[in-house]
Design an enzyme around this catalytic site. Structure first.
Site, PDB file in Angstrom:
ATOM      1  CB  SER A   1      10.629   7.425  14.452  1.00  0.00           C
ATOM      2  OG  SER A   1      11.210   7.184  13.332  1.00  0.00           O
TER       3      SER A   1
ATOM      4  CG  HIS B   1       7.540   7.532  10.724  1.00  0.00           C
ATOM      5  ND1 HIS B   1       7.817   8.687  10.235  1.00  0.00           N
ATOM      6  CD2 HIS B   1       8.836   7.162  11.197  1.00  0.00           C
ATOM      7  CE1 HIS B   1       9.242   9.321  10.839  1.00  0.00           C
ATOM      8  NE2 HIS B   1       9.779   7.954  11.467  1.00  0.00           N
TER       9      HIS B   1
END
Length: 286
Positions: free
Chosen positions: A209, A262
């Site tokens: 991610s 992230h």
């Protein structure tokens, strides 16, 4: 034609022509054009003042190209344009897409293999790729572990979400700029996001991610900084992914999210896009 701006490009002729006819019906001056790349069928915009409005129409078309209003516009223009049915799910189309995006496909396959091995009890790849504190890495020299977490996932939903976005965005960048640029972005974003997450919350994390958010940032900013390149992400998708990022910080989900990874990945991708545009501008000046 040299003064035209590329609004969007497709791998097939039919959607490009259909969108062109619809935009003309909306009063936007566009032309269909053949391009010299994998996405060889372009919709070229004549007036830059129409760019924002045209992008909204194009984003709407990409999300629902089979809507009857597009065929209606074609009929009004005296033409008939038929879209292929489910072309993205044909075996030939999938194989061709994998061949044209070798690095994106390689990461996809590696992640799936590692996850499937773990599901049948073979956890050695997880142990070999799990990141360790920097002091341990200095002692043992296993620096590949700084990239390793990007390749390991812990649930079916986790890997499905990450690989879906990796394939959609990574393939787009690799087809446009080549494998070397995607490899560079993958390596940079995985390294930066993993180290950032390690320094703040320790070594217990994994997933692609951080790299995915780098791809989101890169495609998002390229669409903003250089719309003529025809690379963009629909605004609703950008909004969803940014909201998802914020939700992670609220800690209201049943799963723990690598929020620092992230955020670091998103920043890395935005900066990467800015560098690409800056390099292109300097070359144009020379």
């Amino acid at each position: 034609m040299n003064t035209h701006i590329k609004l969007v490009a497709f791998s097939k002729e039919q959607p490009a022509r259909l969108l062109s006819l619809y935009l003309k019906e909306q009063g936007i001056r566009v032309e269909y054009c053949r391009l010299d790349n994998d996405y060889a069928h372009g919709v070229m915009l004549a007036d830059p003042a129409d760019l924002d409005k045209a992008k909204l129409y194009a984003e709407e078309f990409v999300l629902d190209p089979s809507n009857k209003k597009y065929q209606t516009a074609a009929w009004h223009a005296g033409e008939s344009v038929t879209l292929d049915q489910d072309p993205s799910f044909s075996t030939d189309s999938i194989l061709l897409s994998l061949i044209r995006s070798p690095f994106a496909a390689s990461v996809l396959v590696v992640c799936i293999v590692i996850y499937c091995l773990a599901m049948i009890g073979i956890s050695a790849p997880y142990a070999w790729l799990q990141i360790e504190p920097l002091s341990e890495l200095v002692a043992n020299g296993q620096w590949w572990r700084l990239l390793g977490p990007a390749l390991i996932h812990f649930s079916a939903m986790h890997i499905a979400f990450n690989l879906l976005w990796w394939w959609i965005l990574g393939k787009q960048l690799e087809n446009t700029f080549g494998s070397s640029y995607l490899i560079l972005l993958f390596t940079m974003s995985a390294l930066i996001s993993n180290v950032a997450q390690l320094m703040v919350n320790g070594p217990s994390f994994g997933g692609l991610s951080g790299v995915v958010y780098a791809l989101v940032g890169c495609v998002w900013w390229l669409g903003w900084l250089k719309p003529s390149w025809g690379i963009s992400l629909p605004k609703p998708m950008v909004g969803f992914l940014l909201v998802w990022l914020l939700v992670g910080y609220l800690d209201i989900l049943p799963v723990h999210m690598a929020n620092i990874a992230h955020t670091a990945g998103l920043i890395c991708g935005c900066l990467f896009a800015w560098v690409l545009v800056l390099r292109a501008s300097r070359r144009a000046d020379n």
